[in-house]
Design a protein around this motif. Structure first.
Motif, short mmCIF file in Angstrom:
data_model
loop_
_atom_site.label_atom_id
_atom_site.label_comp_id
_atom_site.label_asym_id
_atom_site.label_seq_id
_atom_site.Cartn_x
_atom_site.Cartn_y
_atom_site.Cartn_z
N SER A 1 0.82 -1.21 0.00
CA SER A 1 0.00 0.00 0.00
C SER A 1 0.86 1.26 0.00
O SER A 1 0.53 2.24 -0.66
CB SER A 1 -0.92 -0.01 1.22
N ILE A 2 1.96 1.24 0.72
CA ILE A 2 2.87 2.39 0.74
C ILE A 2 3.45 2.64 -0.65
O ILE A 2 3.49 3.78 -1.11
CB ILE A 2 3.98 2.18 1.78
N ILE B 1 2.20 1.68 -3.59
CA ILE B 1 1.14 2.12 -4.51
C ILE B 1 0.84 3.60 -4.32
O ILE B 1 0.71 4.35 -5.28
CB ILE B 1 -0.12 1.25 -4.33
N THR B 2 0.75 4.03 -3.07
CA THR B 2 0.49 5.43 -2.78
C THR B 2 1.65 6.31 -3.25
O THR B 2 1.44 7.38 -3.84
CB THR B 2 0.27 5.63 -1.28
N LEU B 3 2.86 5.87 -3.02
CA LEU B 3 4.04 6.63 -3.45
C LEU B 3 4.06 6.80 -4.96
O LEU B 3 4.23 7.92 -5.47
CB LEU B 3 5.31 5.93 -2.98
N PHE B 4 3.85 5.72 -5.70
CA PHE B 4 3.88 5.80 -7.16
C PHE B 4 2.70 6.59 -7.70
O PHE B 4 2.84 7.29 -8.71
CB PHE B 4 3.93 4.41 -7.78
N ALA B 5 1.55 6.52 -7.06
CA ALA B 5 0.39 7.30 -7.50
C ALA B 5 0.65 8.79 -7.31
O ALA B 5 0.30 9.61 -8.18
CB ALA B 5 -0.86 6.88 -6.74
N ARG B 6 1.27 9.17 -6.20
CA ARG B 6 1.57 10.58 -5.97
C ARG B 6 2.64 11.09 -6.92
O ARG B 6 2.54 12.21 -7.43
CB ARG B 6 2.01 10.78 -4.52
N HIS C 1 -6.48 4.32 1.69
CA HIS C 1 -6.09 2.97 2.07
C HIS C 1 -4.87 2.99 2.98
O HIS C 1 -4.78 2.19 3.92
CB HIS C 1 -5.79 2.11 0.85
N LEU C 2 -3.97 3.88 2.70
CA LEU C 2 -2.77 3.96 3.54
C LEU C 2 -3.12 4.47 4.94
O LEU C 2 -2.57 4.00 5.92
CB LEU C 2 -1.73 4.89 2.89
#
Length: 63
Positions: free
Chosen positions: A20-21, A23-28, A61-62
């Motif tokens: 999840s970390i 995915i959030t990093l790459f999305a940002r 989610h994070l």
């Protein structure tokens, strides 16, 4: 009670958190490169105003 019976759920939850970390990093990073968000948006972490549902979902989610 074996040590694996309690350690397996902990390990799986840790792996889900790490995924999840990332995915959030790459999305940002992707939204920042496309210009959908600015660096100033990271001060308030308010991505709901933007047209990025994927970024908002991954951030929730994070949290």
């Amino acid at each position: 009670m074996s040590s694996l019976s309690w350690a397996l759920p902990v390990i799986i939850m840790m792996l889900f958190s790490i995924i999840s970390i990332f995915i959030t990093l790459f999305a940002r990073i992707h939204a920042l490169r496309k210009g959908n968000i600015s660096v100033d948006d990271f001060k308030t972490m308010d991505f709901c105003k933007k047209d990025n549902p994927w970024l908002e979902v991954s951030s929730r989610h994070l949290n």
